[in-house]
Scaffold this active site. Sequence first.
Site, PDB file in Angstrom:
ATOM      1  CE  LYS A 189      -3.789  -2.223  -0.412  1.00  0.00           C
ATOM      2  NZ  LYS A 189      -4.482  -3.046   0.538  1.00  0.00           N
TER       3      LYS A 189
HETATM    4  C1  LIG Z   1      -5.534  -4.158   0.913  1.00  0.00           C
HETATM    5  C2  LIG Z   1      -7.005  -3.932   1.034  1.00  0.00           C
HETATM    6  C3  LIG Z   1      -7.702  -4.167   2.223  1.00  0.00           C
HETATM    7  C4  LIG Z   1      -7.092  -4.885   3.389  1.00  0.00           C
HETATM    8  O1  LIG Z   1      -6.007  -4.239   3.929  1.00  0.00           O
HETATM    9  P1  LIG Z   1      -5.120  -5.039   5.021  1.00  0.00           P
HETATM   10  O2  LIG Z   1      -4.326  -3.945   5.662  1.00  0.00           O
HETATM   11  O3  LIG Z   1      -4.296  -6.025   4.278  1.00  0.00           O
HETATM   12  O4  LIG Z   1      -6.074  -5.672   5.965  1.00  0.00           O
HETATM   13  C5  LIG Z   1      -9.024  -3.805   2.303  1.00  0.00           C
HETATM   14  N1  LIG Z   1      -9.660  -3.273   1.247  1.00  0.00           N
HETATM   15  C6  LIG Z   1      -9.042  -3.043   0.078  1.00  0.00           C
HETATM   16  C7  LIG Z   1      -9.802  -2.429  -1.042  1.00  0.00           C
HETATM   17  C8  LIG Z   1      -7.698  -3.400  -0.077  1.00  0.00           C
HETATM   18  O5  LIG Z   1      -7.095  -3.235  -1.256  1.00  0.00           O
END
Ligand SMILES: *Cc1c(COP(=O)(O)O)cnc(C)c1O
Length: 400
Positions: free
Chosen positions: A198
């Site tokens: 991210k």
């Molecule tokens: C990556 C993601 C999540 C989950 O994030 P984590 O930190 O891995 O729990 C939730 N929603 C979307 C749209 C994502 O791309």
Amino acid sequence: MTSLAQGTKLKNPAVENRTVPFFRPDVGEEEIRAVVDTIRSGWLTIGPRTEEFEKQFASFVGADHAVAVSSCTAALHLGLDALALQPGDEVITSTLTFTATAETIVHAGGRPVLTDCTPDTLNIDPEDVVRKITPRTRAIVPVHYAGHPAQMTELLEIARAHKLPVVEDAAHSLPAKYHGRMVGTLGDMTAFSFYATKNLCTGEGGMLTTANSELVDRLRTRRLHGMSRDAWRRYSSEGAWRYDVSYPGFKYNMTDIAAAMGLVQLRRLPELHRKRQEIAALYDSALSGIRGLSVPVTRPGVEHAWHLYVVRLDPDQFTIHRDRLIEELKNRGIGSQVHFIPLHLHSFYRNAFGYRPDDFLVASLASETILSLPFFTLMSDIEVGYVADTLGRILDANRR
Ligand SMILES: *Cc1c(COP(=O)(O)O)cnc(C)c1O
């Protein structure tokens, strides 16, 4: 577009080897030092660094409160749990998202009611949200797809009219702005992700922001087992060992090791975001001339977080299907992905809720034609050129 694949002297080792991965993390010596310092400090789990990260994150997005947790999934679950859903309660979200968005609705005791998306940004379609509202609807969970904010003006208006809280999945959208306001200050609660891929990464981690001062105490308590630290402060003269469990909470706290990394990444975020904007602009100019290929749309009044760079194929123009295009790119050393296979096509959501492809025409078509190209801050111009050039060649060789 110049041909970089032939004849050009390439100085970038990744491209000399003809490989561009889908993603490489941008974590350097500063992050390493911060993590090592934390380990040496002797305080590993939630503590002073987490508190500092919460403070600085809240100030960065302009939120009143930020609660640091172990993932965006945890943030979503914590936020939805605070709504005290009852059996049969419905929560509306987009079908074009990661399963975390909807699985947490199920974990919080609700029924995920999926909507289609708008054809331009692939964000949740407000008109479909209105159609899906019933007397059992308890919340709306928009997802800011790829980093482009959803239509929050319309969604907040719908929510206000029906007295529904809005919990945003902002896993992709840091930092993003919607008509001058940062994502993180728009709905009732906003969940961010610091997963390895991210825009801000702590390996694993997440944050939940809110302006609701009553709610935030509940979130902080439930993040750590529902143990109220205030109990001993207020009622005990015996010292800090006494606590009360006021709710069956969760083990969702962030660690100080992750927070130390987060503090460095947060400081670097404006620079990392600028880099993402530059790469998106490079892709735009290299790809927008390719007939039958659409580049991402940015609506007026929006500052895109650029988590993903998603292109779309016009199936009428090419003999090659998206799935084979992924293979052809892979054969040339280029990693690509699909974000996402819509939830209504997965066996769990199909079987549990009876969803069918025809119920979501835009998302069902998108699921066959979208492609996420390599997109990360350490990408060189040459790598962007190599991806764009290779994609253009494959498509040109497979025109109808
Ligand atoms: C990556 C993601 C999540 C989950 O994030 P984590 O930190 O891995 O729990 C939730 N929603 C979307 C749209 C994502 O791309």
